[in-house]
Design a protein around this motif. Structure first.
Motif, PDB file in Angstrom:
ATOM      1  N   PHE A  60      10.467  23.112  57.999  1.00  0.00           N
ATOM      2  CA  PHE A  60      11.165  23.346  59.268  1.00  0.00           C
ATOM      3  C   PHE A  60      12.002  24.619  59.136  1.00  0.00           C
ATOM      4  O   PHE A  60      12.716  24.796  58.136  1.00  0.00           O
ATOM      5  CB  PHE A  60      12.108  22.185  59.592  1.00  0.00           C
ATOM      6  N   ASP A  61      11.953  25.469  60.142  1.00  0.00           N
ATOM      7  CA  ASP A  61      12.791  26.660  60.127  1.00  0.00           C
ATOM      8  C   ASP A  61      14.261  26.258  60.205  1.00  0.00           C
ATOM      9  O   ASP A  61      14.652  25.433  61.043  1.00  0.00           O
ATOM     10  CB  ASP A  61      12.479  27.547  61.334  1.00  0.00           C
ATOM     11  N   VAL A  62      15.053  26.857  59.335  1.00  0.00           N
ATOM     12  CA  VAL A  62      16.504  26.723  59.353  1.00  0.00           C
ATOM     13  C   VAL A  62      17.062  28.140  59.354  1.00  0.00           C
ATOM     14  O   VAL A  62      16.814  28.906  58.415  1.00  0.00           O
ATOM     15  CB  VAL A  62      17.019  25.935  58.132  1.00  0.00           C
ATOM     16  N   ALA A  63      17.757  28.501  60.387  1.00  0.00           N
ATOM     17  CA  ALA A  63      18.245  29.873  60.528  1.00  0.00           C
ATOM     18  C   ALA A  63      19.036  30.287  59.287  1.00  0.00           C
ATOM     19  O   ALA A  63      19.925  29.566  58.833  1.00  0.00           O
ATOM     20  CB  ALA A  63      19.119  29.989  61.774  1.00  0.00           C
ATOM     21  N   GLY A  64      18.650  31.436  58.738  1.00  0.00           N
ATOM     22  CA  GLY A  64      19.389  31.994  57.605  1.00  0.00           C
ATOM     23  C   GLY A  64      18.771  31.748  56.252  1.00  0.00           C
ATOM     24  O   GLY A  64      19.210  32.338  55.259  1.00  0.00           O
ATOM     25  N   ILE A  65      17.743  30.861  56.155  1.00  0.00           N
ATOM     26  CA  ILE A  65      17.076  30.650  54.862  1.00  0.00           C
ATOM     27  C   ILE A  65      15.561  30.740  55.064  1.00  0.00           C
ATOM     28  O   ILE A  65      15.055  30.450  56.151  1.00  0.00           O
ATOM     29  CB  ILE A  65      17.457  29.300  54.212  1.00  0.00           C
ATOM     30  N   PRO A  66      14.815  31.152  54.029  1.00  0.00           N
ATOM     31  CA  PRO A  66      13.350  31.217  54.174  1.00  0.00           C
ATOM     32  C   PRO A  66      12.753  29.828  54.341  1.00  0.00           C
ATOM     33  O   PRO A  66      13.252  28.844  53.778  1.00  0.00           O
ATOM     34  CB  PRO A  66      12.895  31.848  52.852  1.00  0.00           C
ATOM     35  N   THR A  67      11.676  29.752  55.095  1.00  0.00           N
ATOM     36  CA  THR A  67      10.943  28.497  55.275  1.00  0.00           C
ATOM     37  C   THR A  67       9.887  28.430  54.177  1.00  0.00           C
ATOM     38  O   THR A  67       8.861  29.102  54.239  1.00  0.00           O
ATOM     39  CB  THR A  67      10.293  28.452  56.672  1.00  0.00           C
ATOM     40  N   LEU A  68      10.130  27.623  53.156  1.00  0.00           N
ATOM     41  CA  LEU A  68       9.315  27.652  51.945  1.00  0.00           C
ATOM     42  C   LEU A  68       7.976  26.943  52.084  1.00  0.00           C
ATOM     43  O   LEU A  68       7.001  27.316  51.434  1.00  0.00           O
ATOM     44  CB  LEU A  68      10.087  27.011  50.784  1.00  0.00           C
ATOM     45  N   ALA A  69       7.927  25.860  52.835  1.00  0.00           N
ATOM     46  CA  ALA A  69       6.737  25.007  52.880  1.00  0.00           C
ATOM     47  C   ALA A  69       6.288  24.613  51.473  1.00  0.00           C
ATOM     48  O   ALA A  69       5.103  24.486  51.193  1.00  0.00           O
ATOM     49  CB  ALA A  69       5.601  25.687  53.652  1.00  0.00           C
ATOM     50  N   GLY A  70       7.263  24.434  50.581  1.00  0.00           N
ATOM     51  CA  GLY A  70       6.968  23.973  49.233  1.00  0.00           C
ATOM     52  C   GLY A  70       6.288  24.984  48.331  1.00  0.00           C
ATOM     53  O   GLY A  70       5.836  24.639  47.236  1.00  0.00           O
ATOM     54  N   SER A  71       6.226  26.233  48.742  1.00  0.00           N
ATOM     55  CA  SER A  71       5.408  27.216  48.021  1.00  0.00           C
ATOM     56  C   SER A  71       6.246  28.232  47.261  1.00  0.00           C
ATOM     57  O   SER A  71       7.441  28.396  47.505  1.00  0.00           O
ATOM     58  CB  SER A  71       4.518  27.966  49.017  1.00  0.00           C
ATOM     59  N   LYS A  72       5.593  28.930  46.370  1.00  0.00           N
ATOM     60  CA  LYS A  72       6.186  30.084  45.697  1.00  0.00           C
ATOM     61  C   LYS A  72       6.066  31.325  46.576  1.00  0.00           C
ATOM     62  O   LYS A  72       7.000  32.128  46.674  1.00  0.00           O
ATOM     63  CB  LYS A  72       5.468  30.321  44.372  1.00  0.00           C
ATOM     64  N   ALA A 115      17.660  21.583  53.252  1.00  0.00           N
ATOM     65  CA  ALA A 115      16.206  21.504  53.291  1.00  0.00           C
ATOM     66  C   ALA A 115      15.700  20.759  52.056  1.00  0.00           C
ATOM     67  O   ALA A 115      16.344  20.773  51.002  1.00  0.00           O
ATOM     68  CB  ALA A 115      15.601  22.899  53.362  1.00  0.00           C
ATOM     69  N   LEU A 116      14.519  20.161  52.189  1.00  0.00           N
ATOM     70  CA  LEU A 116      14.068  19.146  51.237  1.00  0.00           C
ATOM     71  C   LEU A 116      12.726  19.471  50.578  1.00  0.00           C
ATOM     72  O   LEU A 116      11.853  20.103  51.178  1.00  0.00           O
ATOM     73  CB  LEU A 116      13.979  17.798  51.947  1.00  0.00           C
ATOM     74  N   ASN A 117      12.567  18.958  49.383  1.00  0.00           N
ATOM     75  CA  ASN A 117      11.384  19.155  48.549  1.00  0.00           C
ATOM     76  C   ASN A 117      10.132  18.572  49.202  1.00  0.00           C
ATOM     77  O   ASN A 117      10.205  17.594  49.951  1.00  0.00           O
ATOM     78  CB  ASN A 117      11.636  18.478  47.196  1.00  0.00           C
ATOM     79  N   MET A 118       8.978  19.140  48.858  1.00  0.00           N
ATOM     80  CA  MET A 118       7.712  18.694  49.451  1.00  0.00           C
ATOM     81  C   MET A 118       6.548  19.186  48.595  1.00  0.00           C
ATOM     82  O   MET A 118       6.720  20.048  47.732  1.00  0.00           O
ATOM     83  CB  MET A 118       7.570  19.249  50.872  1.00  0.00           C
ATOM     84  N   ASP A 119       5.365  18.649  48.838  1.00  0.00           N
ATOM     85  CA  ASP A 119       4.157  19.205  48.228  1.00  0.00           C
ATOM     86  C   ASP A 119       3.877  20.587  48.800  1.00  0.00           C
ATOM     87  O   ASP A 119       4.135  20.858  49.982  1.00  0.00           O
ATOM     88  CB  ASP A 119       2.951  18.301  48.521  1.00  0.00           C
ATOM     89  N   GLU A 120       3.314  21.461  47.968  1.00  0.00           N
ATOM     90  CA  GLU A 120       3.027  22.820  48.411  1.00  0.00           C
ATOM     91  C   GLU A 120       2.145  22.817  49.658  1.00  0.00           C
ATOM     92  O   GLU A 120       1.085  22.201  49.683  1.00  0.00           O
ATOM     93  CB  GLU A 120       2.326  23.607  47.305  1.00  0.00           C
ATOM     94  N   TYR A 121       2.622  23.507  50.682  1.00  0.00           N
ATOM     95  CA  TYR A 121       1.933  23.629  51.966  1.00  0.00           C
ATOM     96  C   TYR A 121       1.538  22.268  52.541  1.00  0.00           C
ATOM     97  O   TYR A 121       0.581  22.159  53.295  1.00  0.00           O
ATOM     98  CB  TYR A 121       0.724  24.555  51.854  1.00  0.00           C
ATOM     99  N   ALA A 122       2.274  21.220  52.156  1.00  0.00           N
ATOM    100  CA  ALA A 122       2.088  19.853  52.671  1.00  0.00           C
ATOM    101  C   ALA A 122       0.765  19.238  52.231  1.00  0.00           C
ATOM    102  O   ALA A 122       0.342  18.231  52.804  1.00  0.00           O
ATOM    103  CB  ALA A 122       2.218  19.815  54.198  1.00  0.00           C
ATOM    104  N   TYR A 123       0.135  19.786  51.195  1.00  0.00           N
ATOM    105  CA  TYR A 123      -1.186  19.310  50.764  1.00  0.00           C
ATOM    106  C   TYR A 123      -1.033  18.403  49.546  1.00  0.00           C
ATOM    107  O   TYR A 123      -1.223  18.826  48.409  1.00  0.00           O
ATOM    108  CB  TYR A 123      -2.093  20.494  50.445  1.00  0.00           C
ATOM    109  N   GLY A 124      -0.673  17.154  49.771  1.00  0.00           N
ATOM    110  CA  GLY A 124      -0.544  16.212  48.662  1.00  0.00           C
ATOM    111  C   GLY A 124       0.183  14.964  49.093  1.00  0.00           C
ATOM    112  O   GLY A 124       0.783  14.914  50.178  1.00  0.00           O
ATOM    113  N   PHE A 125       0.158  13.953  48.248  1.00  0.00           N
ATOM    114  CA  PHE A 125       0.805  12.678  48.548  1.00  0.00           C
ATOM    115  C   PHE A 125       1.811  12.256  47.478  1.00  0.00           C
ATOM    116  O   PHE A 125       2.169  11.085  47.407  1.00  0.00           O
ATOM    117  CB  PHE A 125      -0.259  11.571  48.690  1.00  0.00           C
TER     118      PHE A 125
END
Length: 479
Positions: free
Chosen positions: A92-104, A132-142
């Protein structure tokens, strides 16, 4: 323990009431959330970013409004999530920080200019974003075993997975860090962490909530939704987020459907609803703890009829192909330029998706349509369908396999074996947390599945199960 710290371990409704009544300030509640994160997140690893100054500034403004003129104070007191701390999956976009989507790779992106629409709507309802919270990279995982950020740990057993891809969202609620989080669900990424972490999670109907300001995975399958420790909190958050976008539509998948509040309906429970239990595929792929949880819910609701979901295996196969293909197309340029910066498993599945023949994807979409039509006919007989949310309770971090029905299955793709067929056709589902002896002290979830646009039905049933003590979401006893 201070009043604010005690309140933080209750549900969002209790927190909002305390702020509204002046028993605690929004600032004190926000500070308690950051203290709880500081005390626990070294072990849980739910957060990837905190926005402390932003949160405290917002909390102080809420307190100032409550202390202001009668009109200002009266208006603010009506907000349903007044002063409630919340956090969001880092797609999710949060103003002022990069939107990581769990990725490098996305660490190099510019900070977001604006908040995601759903973040804006929760804050408009009085909530306070803390991070903001941890997740699988690009949401691809369980599993949320993220090699860039480290794994999210299950607060009920820190040696086990939190589930994914919204693992940080489930873990943060279970750990008592915040009472409310947002996640995404493409193939089960809200329901799997809710099941394994022992919290409530809602995947609304596809298109119900706008996705503007969120990083996509599979646009034709992506849903956004909340996690909470109570069905009432889910309903409050869901109601606050409903409705089409104002002005120009930037999420073409969002239905232009007016808000239909569900919170006032929760007291109706399952009264008048026809409840069926999914058998066959859904029970053949469930271990004893998942079946025991399903039976507990079934008994509480007096559901006696077991039915088969038609074409379910074909539906899941279609979802696999669509996920592979759409997900890969989004990352094609980075796969060409910097494959070494992806997690190996994500990279390999995306690469496989680039090689799928177009004819297969076209056929998968046709199968998906036929499957959806067949399931729709089943909802002529039932209002609610029940199924296990995960085949088993949380597995150890690092475990690669689990066994069910004599089959040895890889954990990462198959923890969603029971959720994926429901995502494919966009049905609303609430995952409710159940505790049974067969799970050896761990929670496991049951899916309460409704017909399209009937979030009211699934949340009414979830609220009844919670009131009966069958579903519950205790904060993990982290010392």
């Amino acid at each position: 323990m201070s009043t604010a710290a005690e309140l933080l371990l209750q549900d969002a409704q209790a927190m909002a009431s305390a702020v509204r009544d002046g028993r605690v300030s929004a600032q004190a509640l926000t500070e308690a959330a950051f203290q709880r994160i500081a005390d626990t997140d070294g072990r849980v690893n739910a957060f990837t970013a905190q926005v402390r100054e932003r949160a405290l500034d917002r909390a102080r403004r809420i307190d100032a409004q409550l202390a202001g003129t009668d009109d200002d104070a009266a208006s603010v007191r009506k907000l349903p999530l007044l002063g409630v701390p919340f956090a969001v999956k880092n797609l999710f976009d949060v103003a002022g920080i990069p939107t990581l989507a769990g990725s490098k790779i996305e660490r190099e992106s510019a900070p977001a200019k604006d908040d995601a629409v759903l973040v804006q709507r929760l804050e408009a309802a009085g909530a306070v974003l803390v991070g903001a919270l941890n997740m699988d990279e690009y949401a691809y995982g369980f599993t949320t075993e993220n090699s860039h950020e480290g794994p999210a740990h299950n607060p009920h057993d820190l040696t086990r997975i939190a589930g994914g891809s919204s693992g940080g969202s489930g873990a943060a609620v279970a750990a008592g860090q915040v009472p409310l989080t947002l996640g995404s669900d493409t193939n089960g990424s809200i329901r799997v962490p809710a099941s394994l972490c022992g919290v409530f999670g809602l995947k609304p109907t596809f298109g119900r909530l706008p996705r503007t300001g969120s990083y996509p995975f599979v646009s034709s399958l992506d849903h956004l939704g909340p996690f909470a420790r109570s069905a009432k909190d889910l309903a409050l958050a869901y109601d606050a987020m409903q409705g089409p976008e104002a002005g120009a539509v930037t999420d073409p998948g969002c239905a232009q459907r007016a808000a239909e509040p569900v919170a006032p309906l929760l007291g109706d429970g399952s009264r008048g609803l026809r409840v069926g239990v999914l058998g066959g595929y859904f029970q053949d792929r469930a271990l004893p703890e998942a079946l025991a949880a399903l039976k507990a819910v079934q008994a509480a609701l007096g559901a006696t009829e077991t039915v088969e979901l038609p074409l379910v295996q074909e539906g899941r196969a279609a979802a696999f192909l669509i996920t592979n293909s759409e997900g890969a197309a989004l990352h094609l340029e980075d796969l060409r330029r910097r494959p070494e910066d992806f997690e190996p498993l994500s990279r390999d599945r995306f690469l496989a998706g680039t090689l799928l023949p177009a004819a297969w994807i076209a056929r998968a979409q046709r199968v998906r349509r036929v499957y959806a039509e067949a399931v729709a006919r089943l909802f002529e007989r039932f209002d609610i369908l029940l199924a296990p949310a995960t085949p088993c309770a949380a597995t150890p971090i690092g475990a690669e396999w689990f066994e069910v029905a004599g089959q040895r299955l890889p954990v990462r793709p198959n923890m969603g074996v029971l959720t994926q067929p429901i995502s494919c056709i966009g049905l609303p589902v609430c995952a409710v947390p159940v505790w049974v002896p067969e799970a050896n002290g761990l929670p496991i979830g049951v899916q309460v599945i409704g017909a399209p646009w009937r979030e009211d039905h699934v949340l009414r049933v979830a609220a009844e199960l919670q009131a009966a003590g069958v579903a519950r979401a205790p904060v993990a006893p982290l010392a």
